[in-house]
Design a protein around this motif. Structure first.
Motif, mmCIF file in Angstrom:
data_model
loop_
_atom_site.group_PDB
_atom_site.id
_atom_site.type_symbol
_atom_site.label_atom_id
_atom_site.label_comp_id
_atom_site.label_asym_id
_atom_site.label_seq_id
_atom_site.Cartn_x
_atom_site.Cartn_y
_atom_site.Cartn_z
ATOM 1 N N GLN A 332 0.857 -1.192 0.000
ATOM 2 C CA GLN A 332 0.000 0.000 0.000
ATOM 3 C C GLN A 332 0.895 1.245 0.000
ATOM 4 O O GLN A 332 1.005 1.960 0.991
ATOM 5 C CB GLN A 332 -0.946 -0.006 1.208
ATOM 6 N N LEU A 340 -3.294 7.819 0.901
ATOM 7 C CA LEU A 340 -4.182 6.931 1.649
ATOM 8 C C LEU A 340 -3.836 7.039 3.135
ATOM 9 O O LEU A 340 -2.694 6.811 3.527
ATOM 10 C CB LEU A 340 -4.007 5.480 1.179
ATOM 11 N N PHE A 345 -7.344 2.787 5.849
ATOM 12 C CA PHE A 345 -7.058 1.434 5.369
ATOM 13 C C PHE A 345 -7.227 0.402 6.471
ATOM 14 O O PHE A 345 -7.684 -0.716 6.225
ATOM 15 C CB PHE A 345 -5.650 1.352 4.781
ATOM 16 N N LYS A 348 -10.755 -0.437 6.626
ATOM 17 C CA LYS A 348 -11.124 -1.265 5.479
ATOM 18 C C LYS A 348 -10.746 -2.726 5.726
ATOM 19 O O LYS A 348 -11.532 -3.636 5.453
ATOM 20 C CB LYS A 348 -10.438 -0.741 4.220
#
Length: 637
Positions: A332, A340, A345, A348
């Motif tokens: 990522q 981000l 994240f 998520k």
């Protein structure tokens, strides 16, 4: 609805036998199964909260908030029925408030029953409601339910009499909620007493009923409070017992509580229930476990995802039953680039695992370096520090990912070319069996693929260093040596190993700042009668001519050392420098610099005024075994 739920709960309690009292007390530690929880907005908006399930709230029709200062993903709310509170995590840029407490982006706080969440800037209040108050006593709603239960009970006087007349009546937990029923008058009215006595009887019965209700409610509250206190005591004792036994049984029972860890550029999530194993089933996340719901290549919002295939959940569940540990590995880079936010994240990941309802461990490489696939850092951390001390058997383990190096139209239906080969190379570095998602979950045949042109495993550390072999690296006479080659092609290491120790003056733009300064330094050294080594990329005749001219003016020869490392080799060397602590002295080179060199490169020729051109090859010299292992990994997909 809340009143009905509490009333129903009390009626169920009333139906339990006295012998089941201990079971009921234990059940009180899990009252969340009988609770309801919601956030109530100012306009009557009611947002239900499930136990442990994350809900994202912000601007939009769901909340009725149109304030532009409120992000569409302003906060994450996770209700905890056991504690009768909710954990609020702010995701948006503007502050949220928990009553009077301000939150900042990424910060979390707890909201208790009756507390108010202000979505943004102390505006748009949402009050948290549970069916039971946070102190464990019955709420007003529960009291209404008690009244309803008592009225129902009074309507069954006939049945109670039957129970009382039995020789050994079965004690009911109902006895905890009410005293022995007061017997009503059974006197028959004589005709001559008339209407006045009837009214008197009704008044007495009404008074008796009122007193009875008051007494029953008071006793019910006391008994319910006692049960709650017993339940809390039982929960505390069980928690202490679990803590005492966790050190000896963690590898058998698995992780007791979900947790996040940050180790440099690595984020690690271990879900509750994860157990160590000698068999690892590894999976990529994006394109393998999930895809975008919108159909876009990249997600348009944190909740723009869905599970790729319905076969995924049962297949993963089957692996767990077979004793595998299921682990997700994902790159990522958006986190390191600021595109981000980590907390988004994290949320998520938690939502994905909540959907799968499986205990999974998740490794997230948030930036460049040893943890980024295809380099083995995430896997090494798993084996060394995050597998309960169990040794992993690579022969029984495998890895699944969609970045597999497949070409355009690798399958019918105009399949797109894979964006990289990093997942296949990750498995290749690890020595694991590899599958694509289609092969593993759907049973498709293997698709064609290609590996990168440069294979670091084949770099020869015993090869000849330069050509022609008859040439001499240094000269006893004053001279100028001009380097030509990609950044990270080995120029600096070569010069400092073989040339500078012989007394050559080192000229380098990284230290001097400009090519003009490099030319001036060369002129000064030659005037002092010293030889010079110019360590710059010098890709074209124009950049090289500056030093050829200086050498001619001083009446000394100028040689060219052309470093022959390819673009792929140079990029690999650059990434190796990032990962190897011993090479931290080298600054990372941007890809743009590599491609600028390639664009301007013209092979050096003797006609430019060089007296000799040597081809210098990249031959690695490893300081230790660990450095060699790191260097020989594929580092780019």
């Amino acid at each position: 609805m809340a009143e009905e739920g509490v009333s129903s709960q009390i009626q169920v309690q009333a139906s339990l036998s006295y012998k089941e009292e201990s079971r009921f007390v234990g059940a009180q530690t899990h009252l969340g199964a009988h609770m309801s929880c919601w956030l109530l907005g100012p306009s009557g908006v009611r947002i239900p909260l499930q136990d442990g399930r994350a809900v994202i709230l912000g601007r939009g029709p769901h909340t009725g908030v149109a304030d532009k200062k409120c992000s569409r993903h302003q906060v994450k709310v996770v209700a905890c029925y056991a504690d009768q509170d909710a954990v609020i995590t702010q995701l948006g840029p503007n502050p949220s408030f928990l009553d009077c407490e301000q939150l900042g982006r990424g910060q979390s706080g707890k909201l208790t029953h009756g507390g108010t969440l202000y979505l943004v800037n102390q505006s748009h209040p949402f009050k948290l409601h549970y069916s039971l108050s946070s102190n464990g006593t019955a709420s007003n709603t529960a009291q209404k339910g008690l009244k309803a239960a008592n009225k129902t009970k009074r309507g069954r006087n006939g049945k109670e009499k039957e129970a009382q007349s039995s020789p050994n009546p079965k004690r009911s937990i109902k006895d905890f909620f009410a005293a022995s029923p007061m017997k009503s008058s059974k006197r028959q009215l004589s005709p001559e007493r008339g209407p006045e006595m009837k009214r008197q009887k009704r008044d007495e019965e009404s008074s008796d009923t009122s007193m009875k209700e008051d007494e029953e409610e008071r006793l019910a509250e006391e008994k319910l409070k006692q049960l709650q206190e017993l339940a809390e005591k039982s929960l505390t004792e069980r928690s202490k017992s679990a803590q005492l036994s966790s050190s000896s049984s963690s590898s058998l029972k698995g992780c007791l509580k979900s947790s996040w860890q940050q180790i440099g550029n690595l984020l690690l999530y271990t879900a509750a229930g994860v157990k160590g194993s000698d068999k690892i089933a590894g999976f990529d996340i994006d394109g393998c476990i999930i895809t975008t719901r919108s159909g876009k290549v990249f997600p348009t919002a944190p909740d723009d995802w869905k599970i790729v295939y319905p076969e995924i959940q049962p297949r993963l569940a089957s692996l767990l039953k077979k004793g595998y540990k299921v682990v997700f590995f994902t790159n990522q880079m958006g986190i390191a680039k600021g595109k981000l936010r980590p907390e988004v994240f994290k949320s998520k990941v938690e939502d994905i695992l909540t959907t799968l309802q499986l205990p999974v461990q998740v490794f997230v490489a948030t930036g460049p370096g040893i943890y980024r696939k295809p380099v083995m850092g995430m896997w090494n951390h798993l084996c060394e520090k995050a597998n309960d001390g169990l040794t992993v058997d690579k022969k029984q383990s495998f890895y699944v990912g969609d970045a597999a190096g497949r070409p355009e139209n690798w399958a019918p239906g105009k399949k797109k070319k894979d964006f990289s080969c990093s997942d296949r190379l990750f498995a290749l570095n690890l020595g694991l069996q590899f599958h694509t998602p289609e092969e593993y979950f759907l049973g498709w045949k293997s698709a064609p693929y290609s590996l990168p042109n440069f294979d670091p495993r084949k770099t020869d550390s015993t090869a000849r260093l330069y050509d022609p072999p008859s040439a001499s690296l240094t000269s006893s006479k004053t001279e100028v040596i001009v380097a030509v080659g990609y950044p990270a092609s080995g120029k600096s290491t070569f010069f400092h190993t073989h040339i500078i120790p012989k007394g050559y003056v080192y000229v380098n733009r990284d230290t001097l700042g400009s090519w003009q300064s490099c030319v001036s330094a060369t002129e000064r050294a030659l005037k002092e009668g010293r030889s010079v080594a110019v360590d710059n990329t010098n890709p074209d005749p124009e950049s090289r001519k500056r030093y050829v001219d200086v050498a001619k003016a001083a009446g000394v020869p100028c040689r060219c050392f052309h470093f022959s490392a390819s673009l792929e080799q140079a990029k690999h060397n650059n990434r190796f420098r990032e990962m190897a602590p011993s090479d931290s002295k080298h600054a990372k080179v941007n890809d743009m610099v590599f491609h600028s060199y390639k664009k301007h490169f013209v092979a050096p020729a003797l006609s430019e005024g060089f007296s000799e051109i040597l081809q210098v090859h990249f031959v690695p010299d490893f300081k230790d075994t660990q450095s060699e292992i790191l260097f020989r990994q594929f580092s780019e997909g």
